[in-house]
Design a protein around this motif. Structure first.
Motif, PDB file in Angstrom:
ATOM      1  N   GLU A   5       0.856  -1.201   0.000  1.00  8.36           N
ATOM      2  CA  GLU A   5       0.000   0.000   0.000  1.00  8.36           C
ATOM      3  C   GLU A   5       0.888   1.246   0.000  1.00  8.36           C
ATOM      4  N   PRO A   6       0.408   2.353  -0.627  1.00 10.55           N
ATOM      5  CA  PRO A   6       1.211   3.582  -0.613  1.00 10.55           C
ATOM      6  C   PRO A   6       1.395   4.113   0.803  1.00 10.55           C
ATOM      7  N   LEU A   7       2.608   4.529   1.111  1.00 14.66           N
ATOM      8  CA  LEU A   7       2.914   5.114   2.420  1.00 14.66           C
ATOM      9  C   LEU A   7       3.239   6.584   2.227  1.00 14.66           C
ATOM     10  N   ILE A   8       2.532   7.448   2.950  1.00 13.72           N
ATOM     11  CA  ILE A   8       2.781   8.889   2.858  1.00 13.72           C
ATOM     12  C   ILE A   8       3.334   9.369   4.190  1.00 13.72           C
ATOM     13  N   LEU A   9       4.383  10.175   4.133  1.00 14.16           N
ATOM     14  CA  LEU A   9       4.902  10.811   5.347  1.00 14.16           C
ATOM     15  C   LEU A   9       4.305  12.219   5.409  1.00 14.16           C
ATOM     16  N   VAL A  22       3.530   8.618   9.528  1.00 14.03           N
ATOM     17  CA  VAL A  22       3.511   7.785   8.330  1.00 14.03           C
ATOM     18  C   VAL A  22       2.150   7.103   8.290  1.00 14.03           C
ATOM     19  N   VAL A  23       1.426   7.310   7.190  1.00 16.11           N
ATOM     20  CA  VAL A  23       0.068   6.758   7.055  1.00 16.11           C
ATOM     21  C   VAL A  23      -0.017   5.936   5.778  1.00 16.11           C
ATOM     22  N   GLU A  24      -0.668   4.784   5.918  1.00 17.61           N
ATOM     23  CA  GLU A  24      -0.802   3.858   4.791  1.00 17.61           C
ATOM     24  C   GLU A  24      -2.144   4.079   4.108  1.00 17.61           C
ATOM     25  N   ALA A  25      -2.121   4.290   2.805  1.00 16.66           N
ATOM     26  CA  ALA A  25      -3.324   4.403   1.979  1.00 16.66           C
ATOM     27  C   ALA A  25      -4.364   5.384   2.525  1.00 16.66           C
ATOM     28  N   ARG A  30       0.668   4.344  10.691  1.00 15.40           N
ATOM     29  CA  ARG A  30       1.794   3.443  11.006  1.00 15.40           C
ATOM     30  C   ARG A  30       2.695   4.064  12.073  1.00 15.40           C
ATOM     31  N   ALA A  31       2.735   5.401  12.131  1.00 17.24           N
ATOM     32  CA  ALA A  31       3.478   6.111  13.180  1.00 17.24           C
ATOM     33  C   ALA A  31       2.934   7.527  13.230  1.00 17.24           C
ATOM     34  N   ASN A  32       2.849   8.086  14.425  1.00 17.57           N
ATOM     35  CA  ASN A  32       2.336   9.448  14.569  1.00 17.57           C
ATOM     36  C   ASN A  32       3.053  10.120  15.738  1.00 17.57           C
ATOM     37  N   VAL A  33       4.066  10.896  15.429  1.00 15.83           N
ATOM     38  CA  VAL A  33       4.903  11.526  16.455  1.00 15.83           C
ATOM     39  C   VAL A  33       4.497  12.997  16.579  1.00 15.83           C
ATOM     40  N   VAL A  34       4.162  13.430  17.786  1.00 13.41           N
ATOM     41  CA  VAL A  34       3.831  14.843  18.006  1.00 13.41           C
ATOM     42  C   VAL A  34       4.698  15.378  19.138  1.00 13.41           C
ATOM     43  N   ALA A  35       5.471  16.402  18.857  1.00 10.89           N
ATOM     44  CA  ALA A  35       6.244  17.081  19.897  1.00 10.89           C
ATOM     45  C   ALA A  35       5.614  18.452  20.081  1.00 10.89           C
ATOM     46  N   SER A  36       5.059  18.689  21.263  1.00  8.80           N
ATOM     47  CA  SER A  36       4.355  19.946  21.494  1.00  8.80           C
ATOM     48  C   SER A  36       5.218  20.912  22.286  1.00  8.80           C
ATOM     49  N   TYR A 312      -2.377  11.819   0.897  1.00 10.97           N
ATOM     50  CA  TYR A 312      -2.589  10.613   0.089  1.00 10.97           C
ATOM     51  C   TYR A 312      -3.589  10.889  -1.048  1.00 10.97           C
ATOM     52  N   TYR A 313      -4.705  11.538  -0.706  1.00  4.54           N
ATOM     53  CA  TYR A 313      -5.727  11.817  -1.737  1.00  4.54           C
ATOM     54  C   TYR A 313      -5.211  12.812  -2.776  1.00  4.54           C
ATOM     55  N   ARG A 314      -4.452  13.794  -2.304  1.00  6.92           N
ATOM     56  CA  ARG A 314      -3.875  14.780  -3.222  1.00  6.92           C
ATOM     57  C   ARG A 314      -2.850  14.111  -4.161  1.00  6.92           C
ATOM     58  N   TRP A 315      -2.031  13.271  -3.572  1.00  8.18           N
ATOM     59  CA  TRP A 315      -1.000  12.556  -4.347  1.00  8.18           C
ATOM     60  C   TRP A 315      -1.670  11.652  -5.382  1.00  8.18           C
ATOM     61  N   ARG A 316      -2.718  10.954  -4.950  1.00  7.16           N
ATOM     62  CA  ARG A 316      -3.426  10.032  -5.842  1.00  7.16           C
ATOM     63  C   ARG A 316      -4.075  10.789  -7.004  1.00  7.16           C
ATOM     64  N   ALA A 317      -4.501  12.034  -6.714  1.00  8.74           N
ATOM     65  CA  ALA A 317      -5.128  12.855  -7.759  1.00  8.74           C
ATOM     66  C   ALA A 317      -4.077  13.507  -8.667  1.00  8.74           C
ATOM     67  N   GLY A 318      -2.800  13.269  -8.389  1.00 10.92           N
ATOM     68  CA  GLY A 318      -1.736  13.786  -9.254  1.00 10.92           C
ATOM     69  C   GLY A 318      -1.230  15.171  -8.897  1.00 10.92           C
TER      70      GLY A 318
END
Ligand code: KG4
Ligand code: ZN
Length: 329
Positions: A5-9, A22-25, A30-36, A312-318
């Motif tokens: 599946e496509p992985l987007i950072l 990092v989110v799949e499709a 897959r990972a979600n790091v937040v430094a506040s 992901y949606y933006r990338w998929r739309a080109g």
């Protein structure tokens, strides 16, 4: 761990949170790091743009490393890098944009820019499939906006705040009550101990020329006067403050849902973590026949996962962002 599946950072740095995910499709985190840097900003009672930008500089590279490690993915295995282009604090955005561009060049990856408010809405795509058409209410520290959301990439602004944002009203009210920044969660906690209905604060209505707009500056002024008269009644006033903000948001959303005959409402943004708002909107949904969806609290406030989901949606739309693209959207 290749799944095919496509992985987007996704990189988010528009305000005081550095988010890398990092989110799949567009749906699986897959990972979600937040430094506040909220604790640092609390010293000043709000976000100082220069302080926020410096914190992003210090935290962004470690956050990228950690996100890739937690997702167990190499840079070259990503499909694209998505980044918040705006709106937000210029210096803060610049740090995220620069890091995203550098990653795209280093990994030979396409770069995608996203709008911060639209990204907030895509936190809902991480919970379940999106249903269109829908009403979408983004309530954050800097913005309050109601959209008609017809499909991916097809949003129409129905209304927005004419002055303060809903989160700003919580933050300013909290400050008047002597509570630390960010004020929303603090007001919510204090309000839970307040006597419901002891005080009422006015909710501005803007009339038929602006049926879907909001105004929150009046409630802060009224709260200040009430606190001066009843300095001992902080919890009761916190209840009234939350009630007034929630009522304005719910009334306007109900009006739009009924008039536009919409049966799905999405909430997003930091204030959508508020349990009073969620419960009141759900109750209205039961009365007026709309379903209410919102992200889990950690995905309501700023994060990279929502940026990766929309990316992901933006990338998929080109769609692609040029390396020379400026900050701002
Ligand atoms: O979306 P966000 O993290 O940042 C912006 O894009 O502005 O929203 C932060 C805002 C702050 O104003 C904070 O006080 C508010 O969200 N907030 C809340 C709650 N949690 C965060 N407001 C009310 N109730 C909460 N539980
Ligand atoms: Zn935000």
């Amino acid at each position: 761990m290749a799944s095919g599946e496509p992985l987007i950072l996704g990189i988010e740095s528009s305000c005081d949170d550095t988010g890398v995910a990092v989110v799949e499709a567009g749906r699986t985190v897959r990972a979600n790091v937040v430094a506040s840097s909220a604790r640092l900003q609390a010293i000043y009672g709000g976000v100082v743009p220069e302080v926020a930008a410096r914190e992003h500089v210090a935290t962004i590279l470690p956050a990228i490393d950690r996100a890739l490690r937690e997702a167990q993915v190499e840079l070259g295995a990503l499909s694209a890098v998505a980044v918040t282009q705006g709106p937000g604090l210029f210096g803060a955005l610049l740090v995220g944009m620069t890091a995203a561009k550098a990653l795209a060049v280093a990994g030979g990856l396409p770069l995608v820019g996203v709008h911060h408010l639209e990204a907030h809405l895509y936190a809902n795509a991480l919970v379940g499939p999106l249903r269109f058409p829908a009403l979408a209410l983004v309530v954050s520290g800097g913005h309050t906006r109601l959209y008609l959301w017809r499909n991916h990439g097809d949003l129409e602004v129905l209304g927005e705040t004419q002055d303060d944002a809903a989160g700003e009203a919580f933050d300013k009210g909290a400050r008047l009550l002597g509570l630390p920044y960010p004020g929303g969660p603090e007001v919510e906690r204090l309000a839970a101990r307040g006597t419901p209905g002891r005080f009422r604060l006015p909710v501005a209505r803007l009339g038929e020329d602006h049926p879907y707009d909001f105004s929150f500056s009046g409630v802060k002024t009224a709260a200040r006067a009430l606190i001066a008269r009843h300095p001992e009644a902080a919890a009761d006033i916190a209840w009234a403050l939350q009630q007034a903000i929630v009522e304005a948001l719910v009334d306007t959303t109900v009006r739009a849902a009924r008039r536009l005959d919409l049966h799905q409402v999405y909430l997003a943004g930091g204030v959508s973590a508020n349990r009073g708002l969620r419960a009141a909107l759900e109750a209205a949904g039961r009365d007026y026949g709309f379903r209410v969806s919102y992200p889990p609290p950690a995905l309501c406030t700023d994060n990279g996962a929502m940026v990766a989901a929309l990316g992901y949606y933006r990338w998929r739309a080109g769609e692609r962002l040029a390396l020379r693209a400026p900050v701002g959207a």
